[in-house]
Design a protein around this motif. Sequence first.
Motif, PDB file in Angstrom:
ATOM      1  N   PRO A 111       8.055  -4.916 -11.978  1.00 21.72           N
ATOM      2  CA  PRO A 111       6.840  -4.699 -12.603  1.00 21.72           C
ATOM      3  C   PRO A 111       5.666  -5.440 -12.145  1.00 21.72           C
ATOM      4  O   PRO A 111       4.267  -5.075 -12.068  1.00 21.72           O
ATOM      5  N   LEU A 112       5.775  -6.832 -11.931  1.00 25.87           N
ATOM      6  CA  LEU A 112       4.837  -7.609 -11.539  1.00 25.87           C
ATOM      7  C   LEU A 112       4.377  -7.084 -10.065  1.00 25.87           C
ATOM      8  O   LEU A 112       2.891  -7.056  -9.531  1.00 25.87           O
ATOM      9  N   LEU A 113       5.354  -6.827  -9.068  1.00 26.64           N
ATOM     10  CA  LEU A 113       4.930  -6.620  -7.805  1.00 26.64           C
ATOM     11  C   LEU A 113       4.193  -5.056  -7.762  1.00 26.64           C
ATOM     12  O   LEU A 113       3.319  -5.073  -6.881  1.00 26.64           O
ATOM     13  N   ILE A 114       4.876  -4.248  -8.717  1.00 30.18           N
ATOM     14  CA  ILE A 114       3.844  -3.034  -8.824  1.00 30.18           C
ATOM     15  C   ILE A 114       2.338  -3.339  -9.037  1.00 30.18           C
ATOM     16  O   ILE A 114       1.524  -2.583  -8.451  1.00 30.18           O
ATOM     17  N   LYS A 115       2.254  -4.077  -9.898  1.00 28.15           N
ATOM     18  CA  LYS A 115       0.764  -4.327 -10.473  1.00 28.15           C
ATOM     19  C   LYS A 115      -0.153  -4.897  -9.216  1.00 28.15           C
ATOM     20  O   LYS A 115      -0.915  -4.274  -9.005  1.00 28.15           O
ATOM     21  N   TYR A 116       0.498  -5.897  -8.455  1.00 26.48           N
ATOM     22  CA  TYR A 116       0.064  -6.361  -7.309  1.00 26.48           C
ATOM     23  C   TYR A 116      -0.237  -5.315  -6.176  1.00 26.48           C
ATOM     24  O   TYR A 116      -1.154  -5.285  -5.356  1.00 26.48           O
ATOM     25  N   ALA A 117       0.781  -4.535  -5.885  1.00 25.35           N
ATOM     26  CA  ALA A 117       0.655  -3.757  -4.899  1.00 25.35           C
ATOM     27  C   ALA A 117      -0.246  -2.578  -5.081  1.00 25.35           C
ATOM     28  O   ALA A 117      -0.930  -2.135  -4.049  1.00 25.35           O
ATOM     29  N   MET A 118      -0.461  -2.332  -6.425  1.00 24.83           N
ATOM     30  CA  MET A 118      -1.596  -1.424  -6.394  1.00 24.83           C
ATOM     31  C   MET A 118      -3.080  -1.857  -6.414  1.00 24.83           C
ATOM     32  O   MET A 118      -3.926  -1.320  -6.085  1.00 24.83           O
ATOM     33  N   GLN A 119      -2.938  -3.111  -6.053  1.00 24.34           N
ATOM     34  CA  GLN A 119      -4.439  -4.077  -5.711  1.00 24.34           C
ATOM     35  C   GLN A 119      -4.339  -4.324  -4.317  1.00 24.34           C
ATOM     36  O   GLN A 119      -5.242  -4.916  -3.839  1.00 24.34           O
ATOM     37  N   GLY A 120      -3.243  -3.690  -3.813  1.00 23.64           N
ATOM     38  CA  GLY A 120      -3.495  -3.900  -2.219  1.00 23.64           C
ATOM     39  C   GLY A 120      -2.434  -4.987  -1.516  1.00 23.64           C
ATOM     40  O   GLY A 120      -2.509  -5.226  -0.360  1.00 23.64           O
ATOM     41  N   ALA A 121      -1.878  -5.711  -2.418  1.00 25.78           N
ATOM     42  CA  ALA A 121      -0.859  -6.781  -1.861  1.00 25.78           C
ATOM     43  C   ALA A 121       0.418  -6.369  -1.056  1.00 25.78           C
ATOM     44  O   ALA A 121       0.878  -4.896  -1.730  1.00 25.78           O
ATOM     45  N   HIS A 122       0.861  -6.947  -0.173  1.00 23.33           N
ATOM     46  CA  HIS A 122       2.000  -6.490   0.422  1.00 23.33           C
ATOM     47  C   HIS A 122       3.190  -7.248  -0.350  1.00 23.33           C
ATOM     48  O   HIS A 122       3.309  -8.546  -0.435  1.00 23.33           O
TER      49      HIS A 122
ATOM     50  N   MET B 235      -9.186  -9.191  -4.834  1.00 21.53           N
ATOM     51  CA  MET B 235      -7.694  -9.335  -4.716  1.00 21.53           C
ATOM     52  C   MET B 235      -7.354 -10.858  -4.736  1.00 21.53           C
ATOM     53  O   MET B 235      -7.653 -11.759  -3.734  1.00 21.53           O
ATOM     54  N   LYS B 236      -6.554 -11.198  -5.650  1.00 17.02           N
ATOM     55  CA  LYS B 236      -5.992 -12.594  -5.779  1.00 17.02           C
ATOM     56  C   LYS B 236      -5.023 -12.992  -5.008  1.00 17.02           C
ATOM     57  O   LYS B 236      -4.871 -14.135  -4.454  1.00 17.02           O
ATOM     58  N   TYR B 237      -3.976 -12.002  -4.915  1.00 17.57           N
ATOM     59  CA  TYR B 237      -2.672 -12.240  -3.987  1.00 17.57           C
ATOM     60  C   TYR B 237      -2.695 -11.365  -2.676  1.00 17.57           C
ATOM     61  O   TYR B 237      -2.983 -10.117  -2.764  1.00 17.57           O
ATOM     62  N   LYS B 238      -2.451 -11.633  -1.537  1.00 13.72           N
ATOM     63  CA  LYS B 238      -2.261 -10.863  -0.321  1.00 13.72           C
ATOM     64  C   LYS B 238      -0.672 -10.556  -0.048  1.00 13.72           C
ATOM     65  O   LYS B 238      -0.427  -9.571   0.537  1.00 13.72           O
ATOM     66  N   ARG B 239       0.113 -11.520  -0.648  1.00 19.18           N
ATOM     67  CA  ARG B 239       1.437 -11.179  -0.219  1.00 19.18           C
ATOM     68  C   ARG B 239       2.346 -11.879  -1.289  1.00 19.18           C
ATOM     69  O   ARG B 239       2.064 -12.934  -1.672  1.00 19.18           O
ATOM     70  N   LEU B 240       3.315 -11.130  -1.648  1.00 19.37           N
ATOM     71  CA  LEU B 240       4.173 -11.299  -2.838  1.00 19.37           C
ATOM     72  C   LEU B 240       5.661 -11.214  -2.218  1.00 19.37           C
ATOM     73  O   LEU B 240       5.833 -10.403  -1.583  1.00 19.37           O
ATOM     74  N   VAL B 241       6.680 -12.190  -2.632  1.00 18.57           N
ATOM     75  CA  VAL B 241       8.019 -12.176  -2.390  1.00 18.57           C
ATOM     76  C   VAL B 241       8.790 -12.488  -3.522  1.00 18.57           C
ATOM     77  O   VAL B 241       8.666 -13.479  -4.337  1.00 18.57           O
ATOM     78  N   CYS B 242       9.694 -11.532  -3.962  1.00 22.48           N
ATOM     79  CA  CYS B 242      10.527 -11.551  -5.129  1.00 22.48           C
ATOM     80  C   CYS B 242      12.176 -11.729  -4.457  1.00 22.48           C
ATOM     81  O   CYS B 242      12.284 -10.885  -4.083  1.00 22.48           O
TER      82      CYS B 242
END
Length: 57
Positions: free
Chosen positions: A22-33, A1-8
Amino acid sequence: MKYKRLVCIGGHHLDAELMGGPLLIKYAMQGAHCTMINVTEGRLDRKDATEQEKKNI
């Protein structure tokens, strides 16, 4: 996983959701918060907002 946490951060209602969602959904499906923040005051969304308040944008 590249990112652990994202804030928009969006300036108005739905900005963060529509532009960053859409970007947050992509990374959330990979386990990012993921977190979305709206920084608008929201005064015009109040049911008791006057017409004068709405015109003074």
